[in-house]
Design an enzyme around this catalytic site. Sequence first.
Site, PDB file in Angstrom:
ATOM      1  N   ASP A 521      19.214  44.809 -42.160  1.00  0.00           N
ATOM      2  CA  ASP A 521      18.996  44.435 -43.355  1.00  0.00           C
ATOM      3  C   ASP A 521      19.114  45.160 -44.759  1.00  0.00           C
ATOM      4  OD1 ASP A 521      18.516  42.426 -41.499  1.00  0.00           O
ATOM      5  OD2 ASP A 521      16.962  41.284 -42.731  1.00  0.00           O
ATOM      6  N   GLU A 755       5.490  41.491 -35.987  1.00  0.00           N
ATOM      7  CA  GLU A 755       7.034  41.552 -36.252  1.00  0.00           C
ATOM      8  C   GLU A 755       7.173  43.315 -36.516  1.00  0.00           C
ATOM      9  OE1 GLU A 755       8.655  40.117 -40.049  1.00  0.00           O
ATOM     10  OE2 GLU A 755      10.805  39.946 -39.122  1.00  0.00           O
TER      11      GLU A 755
END
Length: 785
Positions: A521, A755
Amino acid sequence: FYALYMRSALARRVVTLHPSPRVLNATSSSPAVSPDQFWGSYRPHVYFGMKTRSPRSVVTGLMWMRQFADVDGNLRHTCEQGDRLQGYGWLMHDGVSFGVQEIHDRDFTLTTEFVKRMGGDHGGDWTWRITAKQHSSAAMAPVISLMFYAATDVQGSLQAHVEEKNVLSSVTGTSEELGNFKITFGKPTAGEGATGKYAKYNYLQTRSPGLDKLTDIAKNSLNHKFIFSPPKGEKRSYFAVDSHKVMTHHNQQQDPKIEGDFVVHQVTVQTPFQIEVLFESGSFHDRPNQLVGSVLTDELERRKVAFNEKFEGTFGLQAKEFTSSQIKFAKAALSNMLGGMGYFYGQSVVQSVYNEHPLLYPESPLFTAVPSRSFFPRGFLWDEGFHQLLLSKWDPPLSLEVIAHWLDLINVEGWIPREQILDDEARSKVPSEFIVQHNENANPPTLFLVLQKLVDQLETDPDRLSSHLPVLRRLYPRLQTWFEWFNTTQAGPMANSYRWRGRDKDTNLFLNPKTLTSGLDDYPRASHPSSDERHVDLYCWMALASGIMANVARILGEPHKVYENTHLTLSNNELLNELHWSDNLRVFSDYGNHTQAVSLQQEKVYVPPGQPRHQFPVTRLVRSVRRAPKLQYVNALGYVSLFPFLLHILTPDSPKLEHILRDIQDPEHLWTPYGLRSLSRTDPLYMKRNTEHDAPYWRGPIWININYLAVRALHHYGSIEGPYKEKAAAIYQELRTNLIKNVYKQYLETGYIWEQYSDSTGRGQGSHPFTGWSALTVLIMAEKY
Ligand code: 6A9
């Protein structure tokens, strides 16, 4: 006319499937071909529920709520971080026949167990057992309502059987793939063999416009007029589902879209208690007894023993002297990945440059694991390669089947949509701007990492030939097109270089335009996206993929020279250095139109006359560029610069390893006591937000998938001859210990696997539970690479 015709033909290509025969034919998941896997906990987005591996499955599930609590609206159903549970997840799950889950709500814990029993022609029977216990801290034993439900989706029907006015004792039903079936609701007891408990019953029988609406329907039906009045207890009114209220609601709404039956059985009872729900398949005639009570207990016990044995046989954590609490954690990590597998069916929304508007992709099934049951309960392409690294150790044929599902999604161009948002339930979880998938966008081909494992298994275990080889053969034409798609559509500006397409275009708004396609990202890339860019991580993925293509081709007796040549070319460390080594920073690096002199600045925004001012921020952050970009190395130090090492592209004698190992070990750069951080502390973009609303993601935090690759690479370079062997082996031990220690510690402290992990405190952050690639901790413990 010809141009128009061409244009519409080109526009169809994005939704035209690959012409080769599907790897899995239409019946591969049917109860006839695959009865053991027909029913499963294939609804990862709900706390507890089951469905079958079929397009329009009957679904079953559980909602619950705490009665007499101060907090309103505490109906639990889909996994929501907003529920702020103290932890939930499968502690044991074999992926096929049974599972044990614990859900820790505010002042009580629900244990949800299921066991299946094969028989008949429709996937057999199953039983659920829900056990509720109050926490020792609870002032009073809480009263809880469990709401068991079944719902059909377009086809099939359900009938409620009601006794004593409002006790739903059973539901019978029928559907295309299940034939006739019966669901029986047991009465709550204080425990197995104990006598019944005081309980109140309510039920709801209605129609629903779609599975994504079940929560709302149940919520809207809640009525507070019912009285809970236990012997010797206080009389109190409680919330319950109420068919009358739904009727009125429906009439007002007049929803034209009615797609299924929805039946809810509500039991309201004080903890502690236990309830069983029994599903019996109509075609199962010779069952010896019912799978309830002590029969169920014995069956569960047998499955648990088998699970524990298989776990130790596969991962050997006892042999490595992990504590029983650490082993329990590892079992939970694996189990939640298995229990988080979903069977999805539907259509992606896709677009190519030739479509003015998005198109619907052909209807397809997808059997896959998911990154996170709460936040991302759907398939993600590059996550799946990591998931299957773990699952291929547990159940190799299962992994092959998942890979086959993914490759059956490939279109004629060789493209696979990155994020699979296939049905209404999945779509209801995704903001609209993220739904459309674009066909120029890639995602790292991590499935090759698993294919390599499966190919290795073939070479060491010839027994696997008969199961693996036919699948590989059918996969092969698809793999070829997939590889070719990367090799052409993601080609870079120079020979043998590669470039991720689909970077953010609006250079004004972002500190550094994102590269979602790379999987990393907001990791810093060239400040000004252009076609002059080349990306070192993609180069390395291609070096890896070409090598594995060559291996697969060789095993299948197919021509392999082209792949081998590509692999040899890309593995040539001279070429790699030439394209990607920055002498300046002494790191492997992207190249492109770049300047480091960027920052976000406040800017006044013009509000057009007549517009209500409050709808606009008066100022916003925009990027200011203080020095013009030029073609140069990007000079970021972090995960991307490690790729030649992470994917074993460097030869063991490469002097570059010295630099890499040094950076890895340096706390000013990548080393932390909790794992390797994603971006060096000294990088100008370290922990910088990308926009006002976009917090740093791959700009510092620790990610377990890349750390797994790092540990694996250290293990690799630490076990083959070379000048850096000892050094790599030493770092390997330390990094491995740090990672295991922190992920485990955070799990104990918070109840979740996360995460990502903070590089300054080690704390878990981002979505949770995240038992996608963070569950690779199990392989790090087992030292299986
Ligand atoms: C946003 C918001 C309810 C981001 O794990 C899945 C992916 C990874 O593949 C990727 O590498 N995650 C990582 O950078 C999560 C992506 C979620 C995108 C969708 C929608 C939904 O809110």
